[in-house]
Design an enzyme around this catalytic site. Structure first.
Site, mmCIF file in Angstrom:
data_model
loop_
_atom_site.group_PDB
_atom_site.id
_atom_site.type_symbol
_atom_site.label_atom_id
_atom_site.label_comp_id
_atom_site.label_asym_id
_atom_site.label_seq_id
_atom_site.Cartn_x
_atom_site.Cartn_y
_atom_site.Cartn_z
ATOM 1 N N ASP A 482 0.826 -1.208 0.000
ATOM 2 C CA ASP A 482 0.000 0.000 0.000
ATOM 3 C C ASP A 482 0.861 1.259 0.000
ATOM 4 O O ASP A 482 2.062 1.212 0.301
ATOM 5 C CB ASP A 482 -0.900 -0.044 1.248
ATOM 6 C CG ASP A 482 -2.202 0.714 1.062
ATOM 7 O OD1 ASP A 482 -2.311 1.496 0.113
ATOM 8 O OD2 ASP A 482 -3.110 0.532 1.904
ATOM 9 N N ASP A 552 -10.565 1.912 -3.474
ATOM 10 C CA ASP A 552 -11.122 1.611 -2.150
ATOM 11 C C ASP A 552 -12.634 1.555 -2.218
ATOM 12 O O ASP A 552 -13.289 1.233 -1.230
ATOM 13 C CB ASP A 552 -10.712 2.699 -1.151
ATOM 14 C CG ASP A 552 -9.355 2.417 -0.557
ATOM 15 O OD1 ASP A 552 -8.807 1.336 -0.823
ATOM 16 O OD2 ASP A 552 -8.836 3.285 0.169
#
Ligand code: DGJ
Length: 747
Positions: A482, A552
């Site tokens: 990430d 997301d």
């Protein structure tokens, strides 16, 4: 070889299966551009394609005394420079030590190679077999300083792709400062195009946007240090009547993960100059004698089969010649990720319970997301300290992985190596490792965290050691990498004052170096890149990490748009897509479980919910979804993908995949919003064999139809609710509904 050269006339013709790219040496020694478009026959002489006005051009400036026609302002060029008779966007801009910015790069030599050489320090498309591509390197030399410029063109003849990049080699005696050095410029003879690009924001990534070219300069870019969710490093130029299925389109996709620019200038003669490469904003690279500077690669696709034709070319190329390692061409495991199920609040028992339920559903990989390391109970702390939190996982990662493996699931983990929290041991020990401008007291934070200075070798070595140690500490076969903030106050304490303009690019080069080392050491690991979802979803990342978390946003309705846009360039196997719980955490929307799966299945499929909280009926539905996916995984992830109806143009969407032999296909139709008293829908399929008979299974119905019927007449979408009586047959009722058809050729 798909590269033809007429040495005498200084002409080069690069030819793919369906396109031609032609350029020449101009009389001043620079390279002139002659043509890029649909394939034309090779001929000995292309001089007639060179256009120059017969008469003097008023108000122009000219290179030769007494000749009032030879002005670069009206000449199409390969890699135009600043400062001599052309006033359009240049490909490069360099400063010499004596203050001059004027260069005269003239043709010196060329070289043709089988295959495709690597680009130094940068990800790029590659070949395993040297017959898969041929490369032309043209060397130009600056008359005054001896500095060399190499333009590299690789031709993937069968894939229908030409890649370009440029390299500056300082053979001179003095340093130069590069202020702009793009990967490619392409001059077109007109400007009758629309520029299609993918823009958005967090949880709204890669929406398809199109604009008619206007006079002047129009561009997309990123100054965020990531390729960004605001603008993907890609654009296409399409003709006004080009659709998904027919018409001309030129795609430009940059293999780079940081600041970029891509755009078009339409000048006063209504011709278009397309350009793409590193963003010149805040960029200044000092090139000392005997050093060279390599630009990223741009992958150019010409298609006369509309946007789908272009996308299919990118999909094939990227799946085979950009993605690397064991996971190339491999079906991706169905995963369950605990992020939306637990966020930071979990313990070992909870994780094992989710894993148990997941195993029962048929899931193959358990991914432990953020929150597993010491002190990480929210997003204010602990990044950089990659030690397991014994309060949550008392027996350690190795034991957890073992227990999950024993259940028959693989084990994967989330990390965010590029970051450090202020509240962390790493920051306490090395506050100087943070990326920040020299002598600047402010360092803005994003998600309460700072960026580590990856331009520094000691930082990269530390990360390599720490992440290697972690990956060796347990049986980890998947990593979600990430990166949750953009760069601000860009600077590095370890770089001299006059080189601070190199930092953003050096960071990306440092990241690439680190990823190269880690992926080499852990070839069995499947890497998924993530940056607050899709803030760095680009071909550069795809070279190291075989799939990317697209967004997301897990709301199926929004995902249709995100995945539709992403599919313009990126292979379906690379697009991370999960089924999540409702009401959706990002939008509050409630969509049917069936639709959520129908969207996520067209990607690197998984679930991101608390599997223990599913009802018995939902569990049964999920089991069936997983069974279906396993039966068709190869087709869904690696079949030829066709976009059929755009969610950006109406309230329906549809796409399909077809196997290479055309014997199998899966089609999905989404009704995003219910229509009162709706008209019938016939969905025109693509890519089938006209003469094959297909058994079409859709909902409760099975029919046998010819390929030509399905493509020309269309597939009748099953009954919609008409507003009065709902019957057994009515399958499409309400918003966000979908139906899926499976096609199989039969005798
Ligand atoms: C952002 C990612 O996109 C999410 O999927 C999740 O991994 C969080 N970070 C964790 O902090």
């Amino acid at each position: 070889m798909p590269i033809f050269i007429n040495e005498l006339l200084g002409q080069f013709h690069l030819q793919t299966k369906e396109s031609s790219y032609i350029f020449c040496v101009l009389k001043n020694g620079q390279l002139g551009h002659l043509y890029y478009g649909k394939k034309v026959n090779h001929r000995d002489n292309f001089s007639h394609l060179f256009q120059l006005p017969n008469e003097p051009v008023g108000n122009a400036t000219f290179l030769y005394k007494g000749d009032q026609t030879f002005s670069l302002e009206v000449i199409k060029q390969e890699y135009p420079s600043y400062g001599t008779t052309d006033f359009r966007e240049p490909a490069f801009h360099i400063w010499y030590e004596d203050g001059s910015r004027i260069t005269q790069f003239v043709f010196q030599s060329y070289e043709v190679l089988k295959g495709k050489p690597k680009l130094e320090g940068l990800p790029a498309t590659y070949v395993d077999d040297e017959n898969d591509a041929a490369t032309l390197i043209v060397t130009l030399c600056d008359k005054r300083t001896g500095i060399k410029l190499q333009l590299q063109y690789s031709v993937f003849e069968h894939e229908n792709v030409i890649t370009r990049s440029a390299r500056l080699i300082n053979n001179g005696k003095h340093s130069v400062a590069i202020e702009r050095m793009l990967s490619a410029v392409v001059d077109y003879p007109d400007s009758q195009f629309e520029m299609v690009h993918l823009d958005g924001a967090w949880i709204r990534e890669r929406h398809v946007t199109s604009r008619v070219l206007q006079k002047g300069v129009q561009f997309i870019d990123s100054k965020r240090g990531t390729s960004s969710s605001q603008h993907n490093p890609f654009f296409a130029l399409k003709r006004k009547d080009t659709t998904e299925h027919i018409g001309e389109v030129y795609g430009f996709s940059l293999v780079y993960s940081g600041n970029f620019i891509g755009g078009v200038e339409v000048d006063h003669y209504d011709v278009a100059r397309a350009f793409i490469g590193l963003n010149p904003f805040d960029f200044r690279w000092i090139l000392h004698p005997n050093e060279s500077f390599q630009t990223p690669e741009v992958v150019m696709v010409y298609s006369s089969n509309g946007l789908n034709g272009m996308s299919q070319t990118y999909h094939r190329l990227y799946a085979s010649h950009l993605v690397r390692g064991l996971w190339r061409h491999r079906p991706r495991p169905i995963l369950i990720n605990n992020w939306e199920a637990t966020y930071f609040q979990f313990d070992e028992e909870k994780l094992l319970a989710i894993a148990d339920a997941a195993k029962d559903l048929g899931i193959e990989l358990f991914v432990l997301d953020d929150g597993w390391f010491e002190g990480r109970n929210d997003d204010t702390t602990s990044l950089g300290d990659w030690r397991v939190d014994q309060n949550k996982i008392p027996n350690g990662l190795s034991s957890l992985a073992e227990r999950i493996n024993e259940k028959g699931l693989q084990f994967g983990i989330w990390i965010e190596p590029e970051m450090v929290s202020e509240k962390s041991r790493l920051y306490e020990a090395h506050p100087d490792w943070v990326l920040k401008a020299p002598n600047c007291s402010t360092v803005s934070h994003g998600r309460n965290q700072y960026i580590l200075d990856l331009t520094r070798k000691d930082v990269r070595d530390y990360l390599y050691e720490t992440i290697s140690h972690l990956l060796k500490s347990a049986n980890i076969t998947y990593v979600k990498w990430d990166m949750n903030r953009n760069m601000t106050e860009v600077g590095s304490a370890s770089i001299e004052a006059n080189r601070q303009g190199e930092v953003a690019h050096r960071y990306i080069l440092g990241l690439y170096e680190l990823l190269e080392r880690l992926t080499y050491t852990f070839p069995h690991v499947l890497f998924e890149s993530c940056a607050s979802g899709g803030n760095r979803f680009d071909p550069g990342m795809l070279y190291y990490m075989q799939q990317g978390w697209a967004s997301d946003n897990t709301d199926a309705f929004e995902r249709i748009k995100i995945q539709y846009g992403t599919s313009l360039v990126y292979p379906i196997s690379s697009i991370g897509a999960h089924v999540s719980a409702v009401p959706n955490h990002q939008t509050g929307r409630v969509t049917p479980l069936e639709t959520r799966a129908h969207v996520a299945m067209f990607g690197a499929f998984g679930y991101e919910l608390d599997a223990t909280a599913l009802t018995a009926q939902e569990k049964q539905q999920v089991k069936e979804q997983i069974l279906f996916f396993k039966q068709h995984r190869k087709l869904l992830q690696y079949g030829t993908f066709y976009r059929l109806l755009s969610p950006f143009e109406g309230t329906d969407a549809a796409w399909m995949v077809v196997s290479d032999d055309k014997k199998e296909a899966i089609v999905v139709f989404y009704r995003l919003l219910a229509k009162p008293n709706p008209p019938f829908v016939r969905l025109h399929l693509k890519g089938l064999d006209v003469s094959f008979k297909y058994e079409v299974k859709m909902e409760k119905q099975t029919q046998v139809l010819y390929g030509d019927e399905l493509m020309h007449i269309g597939l009748f979408i099953p009954p919609f609710y008409m507003g009065t009586v709902k019957t057994e047959e009515t399958v499409m009722i309400g918003d966000y509904v979908s139906c899926l058809a499976v096609l199989k050729a039969v005798d």
